[in-house]
Write an enzyme that holds these catalytic residues in place. Sequence first.
Site, short mmCIF file in Angstrom:
data_model
loop_
_atom_site.label_atom_id
_atom_site.label_comp_id
_atom_site.label_asym_id
_atom_site.label_seq_id
_atom_site.Cartn_x
_atom_site.Cartn_y
_atom_site.Cartn_z
CB SER A 156 -8.73 1.25 5.56
OG SER A 156 -9.36 2.50 5.45
CB SER A 166 -8.19 3.86 2.57
OG SER A 166 -7.40 3.19 3.54
CE LYS A 197 -3.98 2.02 2.49
NZ LYS A 197 -4.89 1.90 3.65
#
Lengths: 492, 494
Positions: free
Chosen positions: A183, A159, A78
């Site tokens: 997330s 997210s 990420k």
Amino acid sequence: MTDLTSLTLAEARDGLAGKSFTALELADAHLAAMERARVLNAYVLETPEQARAMARQADGRIAKGEGGPLNGLPLGVKDLFATEGTRTTACSRILDDFKPPYESTVTSQLFTRDGAVMLGKLNNDEFAMGSSNETSCFGPVLNPWRRQASDAKLVPGGSSGGSASAVAAGLCLGATATDTGGSIRQPAAFTGTVGIKPTYGRCSRWGIVAFASSLDQAGPIARTVRDAAILLRSMAGHDPKDTTSVDRAVPDYEAVVGKSVKGMKIGLPREYRLDGMPAEIEKLWSQGADWLKAAGAELVEVSLPHTKYALPAYYIVAPAEASSNLARYDGVRYGARAAGNNIVEMYENTRAIGFGAEVRRRIMIGTYVLSAGYYDAYYLRAQKVRTLIKKDFEDCYAAGVDAILTPATPSAAFGIGEKAGSDPIEMYLNDIFTVTANMAGLPGISVPAGKDAQGLPLGLQLIGRPFDEETLLSLGAIIEQATGRFKPEVWW
Amino acid sequence: MNAPVKPSNLIKGATGDWEMVIGLEVHAQVTSNAKLFSGASTAFGGDPNSHVSLVDAAMPGMLPVINEECVRQAVRTGLGLNAQINLRSVFDRKNYFYPDLPQGYQISQYKSPIVGEGEVVVDLADGTSFVVGIERLHLEQDAGKSLHEQHADMSAIDLNRSGVALMEIVSKPDMRSSEQAKAYVTKLRTILRYLATCDGDMEKGSLRADVNVSVRRPGEPFGTRCEIKNVNSIRFIGQAIEHEARRQIEILEDGGSIDQQTRLFDPDKGETRAMRSKEEAHDYRYFPDPDLLPLEFSQSFVDALKTDLPELPDQKKARFIADLGLTPYDAAVLVNEHESANFYESVLAGLANARRDGKVAANWVINELFGRLNKEGLSIAASPVSAPQLAAIIDLIGEGTISGKIAKDLFEIVWTEGGDPRVLVEARGMKQVTDMGAIEKAVEDIVAANPDKVAQVRAKPQMIGWFVGQVMKASGGKVNPQAVNDLLKTKLGL
């Protein structure tokens, strides 16, 4: 040779050990898949050269009979994790071309210590603020899943949308993610993957771009419970550079996958039975309960009375911390800078062009709730609510409950643009089942448990005692086994 | 003992007397090798941005880790200020934008400081003392430095100081004159230096003060205060207070009212000027720093630090008075500067009989040595006469080998030429004459040569001093004046 990108992490590990293929072949297969799947926009930066170099080193270690637990296994990262010398942006314009001179603790454990191979950086909502991956400055990520007989583009959740999408589409064997209000778990549920947010303090936050420090926690997204367990073991651990990380031995999480859950007491919180909850979510939930019961667990109804305050309190605490955490992006030392006639203008111009609308909204909310005269009414009260939410869970666990079973999300994946309209609350409601674990600092796992009427994956969530990720993995494996694995059809 | 309303402290205005009320926030840089939340060096004077860690530069994802030594230093300081030590304290973020504040917030302690209420006994030049209450002491980060001279239309930032630990020591509004305020800061600095928790070097910025000043009619409630920021010398603190109090009195006497303001002191003009008003004050949006858990330690941690605390100026002063018979004034002079006290104690350590000669040693250290050093503009460290040398001179007096007068000559020789005082006394024949026969002879000679003075002294016995002086002179100062005195009394039948 089978398609190397459809292996689970555990299968790939065994394949490497058995010399069925090389780490380089494994990396190349994924790099090729990434190239074919660029329409998904899961990766914001592919690092093929680095990946091949790391894979060759891994092969070298295999040849010498060496190598860590993740040796040669290709992963995505990420873009919130600082990767040394590799652009790290949190998917915000404000970080521009920022290349950190340091590596986050979690990724250095994965790559440097345990031998994994980095494929590239994964898309996410800007500064992890979002539930659909639509706030990224690199544009939205597409969910590899589509509704039956529809080519409507769906969000992968957020997210950690890039992480979830890449794992579901076979663009990596597993990915790092972070979870501040859901997330990891919400995008995992939207993409038919497994995501675990460990207990606050289980993984180091050092080198992860901060959103809300008291809620942020790193964790993996993977294709199976076992894979998630393998990755979590490599990500977790005490870090003296993060004083909120906990000095506690990291168990062999993989060992509990497949372990009996007989006699475990599972709570079903009545407050999670929302008005207007879709029947298929309700059905999924009771199906999950039945599976656990069939495996020998005892199901009990429990009460978490302060649940309804969790989301509003979360949307005070998280923006408050974010407004302060994001103050460092001022154009002075790194990242983007927009000129101005004086320092204040430079700040204003830089932050106006650097931050997207959702980030600006949360900075303003956070600034407001911390301001003189409002602090007690908002921030302080939200913190009190947080204590009460934590106590709700403590009371449950004190009464002998081992874990709590809830739906992971109120719906399946929705369409791009569908909830990005004028009312942010609609988007915020996605986190309704997941924020409580962050507010209480507890571990939570999302496991695929079925599909909705349109063939989209749905997930169930298990919330555990502090530092009892093992129970969640054992229970998750039961649900996984009952559900069976499912993958999206390749349309890209 | 709390600063009484003394007429001498009042300021005469056109419409009557006014009283100043002063409180100080002193920022003292903690003596430590590393910064408060990072491992970067705190060394002074490095090249710009040479002592900056990733944390100090607020790179994304960096986290603060408390430096335990800074915590110990704050606790030591709290103990030195006779203050409440809080076993649990909380670090908060004070949010504001400034180019030399990389995080966009300063980590400080707002509601729960590490040290609570305490007090400092302050000595004034007139020998009186008063107490200044300490409100609190908290730990916080220093900011970096903006440099504006490097470029025509850009400023440069030096982050070497960014993140260095400061102790903010907040006094109660217990001072009533600039003299008291100056004496308080002086005393505070002395305590910090004894504790070695801050070097107190105001030129390097290790000690700065924000000065809160208001005025009122004696006996009335406090007036509206103004805060003068960042005053960096004790002299300037005095000047800033004097100017600010007069400015406020003028406004009030003209029928105006005081705006609560933050002001700056301009040492060149000797005046303060407005920086920002209450309305323009920042909203710092304090909240507990979520990157740091509350700071907790045990009472035994505090007790261990307490046990290892050095003797502090007040204790030392009391000991000098009680054990060595020093006057309170001399004791105060010696303890005020840690270096002075250290020198005096080194002299004591070198004495054969410190209990007997401690008081004499104090006179010598203060009058002869410090007087001379002052005159020549030398520091104690640069003194040509060392503590062991001075101790030897005082021993020579104490054991009766030389007289006080000869001792001064000897001091002069040691000052200019150096050498072992005992060897010098032998080599240069400076030993006091102890042969009673020789003294008697000298006395008889003087008595015989001055019959008129003999007649006078019989009428006026104080005249004996003249005879003593003559004998001393004749012997080159090498006879014992007490012996001469006794002998003269017998000879003259006094």
